[in-house]
Write a protein that holds these residues in place. Structure first.
Motif, PDB file in Angstrom:
ATOM      1  N   LYS A  37     -57.820 -56.834  -0.622  1.00  0.00           N
ATOM      2  CA  LYS A  37     -57.902 -55.381  -0.451  1.00  0.00           C
ATOM      3  C   LYS A  37     -58.431 -54.692  -1.704  1.00  0.00           C
ATOM      4  CE  LYS A  37     -54.271 -55.165   3.065  1.00  0.00           C
ATOM      5  NZ  LYS A  37     -52.951 -54.619   3.432  1.00  0.00           N
ATOM      6  N   GLU A  38     -58.096 -55.213  -2.868  1.00  0.00           N
ATOM      7  CA  GLU A  38     -58.582 -54.597  -4.101  1.00  0.00           C
ATOM      8  C   GLU A  38     -60.095 -54.733  -4.211  1.00  0.00           C
ATOM      9  OE1 GLU A  38     -58.089 -55.041  -8.954  1.00  0.00           O
ATOM     10  OE2 GLU A  38     -56.610 -55.944  -7.620  1.00  0.00           O
ATOM     11  N   LEU A  39     -60.609 -55.899  -3.851  1.00  0.00           N
ATOM     12  CA  LEU A  39     -62.060 -56.094  -3.908  1.00  0.00           C
ATOM     13  C   LEU A  39     -62.763 -55.234  -2.855  1.00  0.00           C
ATOM     14  CD1 LEU A  39     -62.420 -59.952  -4.507  1.00  0.00           C
ATOM     15  CD2 LEU A  39     -62.665 -58.087  -6.151  1.00  0.00           C
ATOM     16  N   LYS A  40     -62.167 -55.122  -1.681  1.00  0.00           N
ATOM     17  CA  LYS A  40     -62.763 -54.264  -0.652  1.00  0.00           C
ATOM     18  C   LYS A  40     -62.806 -52.808  -1.119  1.00  0.00           C
ATOM     19  CE  LYS A  40     -61.695 -56.797   3.615  1.00  0.00           C
ATOM     20  NZ  LYS A  40     -60.951 -56.749   4.899  1.00  0.00           N
ATOM     21  N   ALA A  41     -61.714 -52.375  -1.739  1.00  0.00           N
ATOM     22  CA  ALA A  41     -61.668 -50.996  -2.222  1.00  0.00           C
ATOM     23  C   ALA A  41     -62.713 -50.760  -3.302  1.00  0.00           C
ATOM     24  CB  ALA A  41     -60.267 -50.682  -2.759  1.00  0.00           C
ATOM     25  N   PHE A  42     -62.874 -51.743  -4.176  1.00  0.00           N
ATOM     26  CA  PHE A  42     -63.854 -51.569  -5.255  1.00  0.00           C
ATOM     27  C   PHE A  42     -65.279 -51.578  -4.705  1.00  0.00           C
ATOM     28  CE2 PHE A  42     -66.366 -52.778  -8.990  1.00  0.00           C
ATOM     29  CZ  PHE A  42     -65.879 -51.845  -9.905  1.00  0.00           C
ATOM     30  N   GLN A  43     -65.519 -52.360  -3.650  1.00  0.00           N
ATOM     31  CA  GLN A  43     -66.841 -52.348  -3.032  1.00  0.00           C
ATOM     32  C   GLN A  43     -67.168 -50.967  -2.467  1.00  0.00           C
ATOM     33  OE1 GLN A  43     -66.478 -55.563  -0.229  1.00  0.00           O
ATOM     34  NE2 GLN A  43     -67.291 -57.091  -1.647  1.00  0.00           N
ATOM     35  N   GLN A 114     -66.199 -59.060 -12.624  1.00  0.00           N
ATOM     36  CA  GLN A 114     -65.022 -59.197 -13.461  1.00  0.00           C
ATOM     37  C   GLN A 114     -63.750 -59.142 -12.624  1.00  0.00           C
ATOM     38  OE1 GLN A 114     -66.051 -56.376 -16.949  1.00  0.00           O
ATOM     39  NE2 GLN A 114     -64.193 -57.389 -17.600  1.00  0.00           N
ATOM     40  N   ARG A 115     -63.664 -58.142 -11.767  1.00  0.00           N
ATOM     41  CA  ARG A 115     -62.488 -58.013 -10.908  1.00  0.00           C
ATOM     42  C   ARG A 115     -62.360 -59.212  -9.977  1.00  0.00           C
ATOM     43  NH1 ARG A 115     -60.382 -52.593 -10.222  1.00  0.00           N
ATOM     44  NH2 ARG A 115     -61.376 -51.160 -11.683  1.00  0.00           N
ATOM     45  N   ARG A 116     -63.474 -59.691  -9.498  1.00  0.00           N
ATOM     46  CA  ARG A 116     -63.473 -60.863  -8.625  1.00  0.00           C
ATOM     47  C   ARG A 116     -62.889 -62.070  -9.350  1.00  0.00           C
ATOM     48  NH1 ARG A 116     -67.002 -65.007  -8.218  1.00  0.00           N
ATOM     49  NH2 ARG A 116     -67.197 -66.085  -6.212  1.00  0.00           N
ATOM     50  N   GLN A 117     -63.321 -62.268 -10.599  1.00  0.00           N
ATOM     51  CA  GLN A 117     -62.785 -63.381 -11.387  1.00  0.00           C
ATOM     52  C   GLN A 117     -61.294 -63.205 -11.644  1.00  0.00           C
ATOM     53  OE1 GLN A 117     -63.280 -63.808 -15.763  1.00  0.00           O
ATOM     54  NE2 GLN A 117     -64.572 -65.562 -15.263  1.00  0.00           N
ATOM     55  N   ASP A 118     -60.873 -61.970 -11.925  1.00  0.00           N
ATOM     56  CA  ASP A 118     -59.456 -61.706 -12.188  1.00  0.00           C
ATOM     57  C   ASP A 118     -58.581 -62.021 -10.982  1.00  0.00           C
ATOM     58  OD1 ASP A 118     -60.078 -60.883 -14.744  1.00  0.00           O
ATOM     59  OD2 ASP A 118     -60.112 -58.750 -14.248  1.00  0.00           O
ATOM     60  N   ILE A 119     -59.163 -62.003  -9.796  1.00  0.00           N
ATOM     61  CA  ILE A 119     -58.405 -62.301  -8.581  1.00  0.00           C
ATOM     62  C   ILE A 119     -58.542 -63.767  -8.183  1.00  0.00           C
ATOM     63  CG2 ILE A 119     -58.356 -61.850  -6.080  1.00  0.00           C
ATOM     64  CD1 ILE A 119     -59.011 -58.902  -6.815  1.00  0.00           C
ATOM     65  N   LEU A 120     -59.744 -64.312  -8.291  1.00  0.00           N
ATOM     66  CA  LEU A 120     -59.960 -65.691  -7.839  1.00  0.00           C
ATOM     67  C   LEU A 120     -59.354 -66.725  -8.780  1.00  0.00           C
ATOM     68  CD1 LEU A 120     -63.594 -65.678  -6.376  1.00  0.00           C
ATOM     69  CD2 LEU A 120     -61.399 -65.223  -5.257  1.00  0.00           C
ATOM     70  N   LEU A 121     -59.286 -66.428 -10.084  1.00  0.00           N
ATOM     71  CA  LEU A 121     -58.691 -67.400 -11.006  1.00  0.00           C
ATOM     72  C   LEU A 121     -57.212 -67.628 -10.699  1.00  0.00           C
ATOM     73  CD1 LEU A 121     -58.776 -69.284 -13.408  1.00  0.00           C
ATOM     74  CD2 LEU A 121     -58.490 -67.302 -14.923  1.00  0.00           C
ATOM     75  N   LYS A 386     -57.906 -76.242 -17.227  1.00  0.00           N
ATOM     76  CA  LYS A 386     -59.333 -76.444 -17.013  1.00  0.00           C
ATOM     77  C   LYS A 386     -59.904 -75.327 -16.135  1.00  0.00           C
ATOM     78  CE  LYS A 386     -62.847 -79.625 -15.320  1.00  0.00           C
ATOM     79  NZ  LYS A 386     -63.157 -80.914 -14.649  1.00  0.00           N
ATOM     80  N   ALA A 387     -59.131 -74.874 -15.153  1.00  0.00           N
ATOM     81  CA  ALA A 387     -59.587 -73.769 -14.314  1.00  0.00           C
ATOM     82  C   ALA A 387     -59.820 -72.517 -15.154  1.00  0.00           C
ATOM     83  CB  ALA A 387     -58.569 -73.488 -13.211  1.00  0.00           C
ATOM     84  N   GLU A 388     -58.962 -72.284 -16.147  1.00  0.00           N
ATOM     85  CA  GLU A 388     -59.147 -71.131 -17.030  1.00  0.00           C
ATOM     86  C   GLU A 388     -60.386 -71.313 -17.901  1.00  0.00           C
ATOM     87  OE1 GLU A 388     -55.721 -70.150 -19.300  1.00  0.00           O
ATOM     88  OE2 GLU A 388     -54.362 -70.211 -17.600  1.00  0.00           O
TER      89      GLU A 388
END
Length: 394
Positions: A37-43, A114-121, A386-388
């Motif tokens: 929802k955060e990514l949708k809102a930012f889009q 940036q926001r996408r990375q903050d959520i997907l990580l 490693k993911a980080e």
């Protein structure tokens, strides 16, 4: 059985490097990117801000003015006047502002990344956590079976009056503790799935992977850092901010040029009328004062901030990389040692043969189980670290 599990863990070290992550983790991340929802809102916000930026380069509204002066004392006829005019900035301003707007639109996309990375990580780390919990559950189920076998044997000895009630109770408690561990792990799995569901816009996540498919070996630090500098969303956003600030300097320089006005004017009195073009020019004496200096100062700040943040990120990266290298060496020592010992099965055989008492068996068992659990924990920490480190690939 336990030896086979250890061998399987060790085999992860030699997995093909091309398996950067499992297909199922990829699918989960794609699903979260679509549903978050955060990514949708930012889009939606991006679209609004892009349109707003585009409107900032429009021409001012045309002006229409009319005069009709019938009142007053005058020998001539009534006076009338009609004028249509259009004001605009110097033409080069629009070209410069258009490029500035393009850079700001690009910056919005970088902010989204940036926001996408903050959520997907965190989502990826949750997936890795699920894999680790599944592996731990498999180990605990094996331990439950071993504890049941020990309890059955102690109960048989108790019925033969060869051991006392205290030893029987201890064997039962050990069995119960192993059962509780499985229940605790199942509860942790549900909590992680809830966290993933929250990131997925409250849509449930289906995740069944039980093994790490990502190789633990990574490239040299210099090579990874070069990739980070060119691909990391944070650094790219910083550099994008520099580009926006540079374009703003160009806009401010062009806005020092005069504004222009052009139009049509009609005047009439006593049947006589005059028509013709209207032109005007503004003299930029006051409005643009210090604006170029301010824009240059902003650009210098952006450059300095990019350098400072990049230096800090490099320092954090090296700390993570060194920590990863240390943990990887420690993990390999654990796997090599535990693979060779096969301690839990040997202890169980020794107890079943009557070579050690239940208390000696239980104390020694806890020592080796703690070592094995620590190995599993290090394995999970390695994959998450490693993911980080490789988060720029998200």
């Amino acid at each position: 059985m336990l030896k086979q599990i250890v061998l399987a863990l060790g085999g992860c070290l030699f997995a093909l490097s091309g398996f950067a992550q499992s297909t199922q983790i990829d699918q989960v991340l794609r699903e979260i990117e679509q549903n978050n929802k955060e990514l949708k809102a930012f889009q939606s916000l991006m679209e609004s801000r892009k349109l707003d930026l585009k409107s900032g380069n429009n021409l001012p509204d045309p002006q229409v003015a009319a005069f009709y002066l019938p009142f007053g004392e005058h020998n001539t006829g009534n006076y009338s006047e009609f004028q249509v005019s259009q004001s605009f900035e110097f033409p080069t301003v629009y070209a410069a502002r258009s490029k500035w707007i393009d850079k700001q639109r690009d910056q919005l996309q970088l902010e989204y990344n940036q926001r996408r990375q903050d959520i997907l990580l965190p989502a990826k780390k949750f997936c890795l956590e699920l894999i680790s919990l599944t592996k731990r559950k498999e180990v605990e189920l094996l331990r439950i079976e071993q504890a049941r076998q020990v309890f059955d044997q102690v109960q048989e000895l108790f019925e033969k009056e060869q051991v006392g009630i205290l030893e029987l109770n201890k064997a039962k408690i050990a069995w119960m503790q192993d059962q509780f561990q499985v229940e605790q792990i199942e509860n942790e799995i549900q909590n992680v799935l809830i966290s993933l569901q929250k990131l997925n816009g409250s849509e449930p996540i289906r995740f069944e992977q039980s093994e790490f498919l990502d190789a633990l070996t990574i490239a040299p630090s210099d090579s990874i850092w070069e990739q980070i500098k060119s691909s990391d969303p944070v650094i790219k956003a910083l550099k994008g901010g520099e580009a926006v600030a540079m374009r703003q300097v160009q806009v401010q320089k062009n806005q020092m040029l005069p504004n222009l006005t052009a139009g049509f004017n009609h005047q009439g009195v006593m049947g006589n009328n005059y028509s013709g073009v209207y032109g005007g020019i503004s003299i930029p004496l006051w409005n643009s004062r210090n604006k170029v200096k301010a824009a240059k100062a902003q650009y210098q700040y952006r450059q300095s901030n990019t350098e400072a943040v990049t230096t800090e990120r490099h320092s954090n990266f090296m700390e993570q990389y060194n920590q990863y290298d240390l943990m990887l060496r420690k993990y390999r020592e654990y796997t090599t040692t535990l693979e060779g010992l096969n301690s839990e099965n040997l202890l169980l055989e020794a107890y079943q043969l009557g070579q050690v008492s239940f208390m000696d068996y239980y104390v020694e068992l806890q020592f080796y189980r703690q070592a094995y659990d620590r190995m599993l924990e290090i394995e999970k920490e390695l994959h998450q670290l490693k993911a980080e480190i490789m988060s720029y690939e998200l």
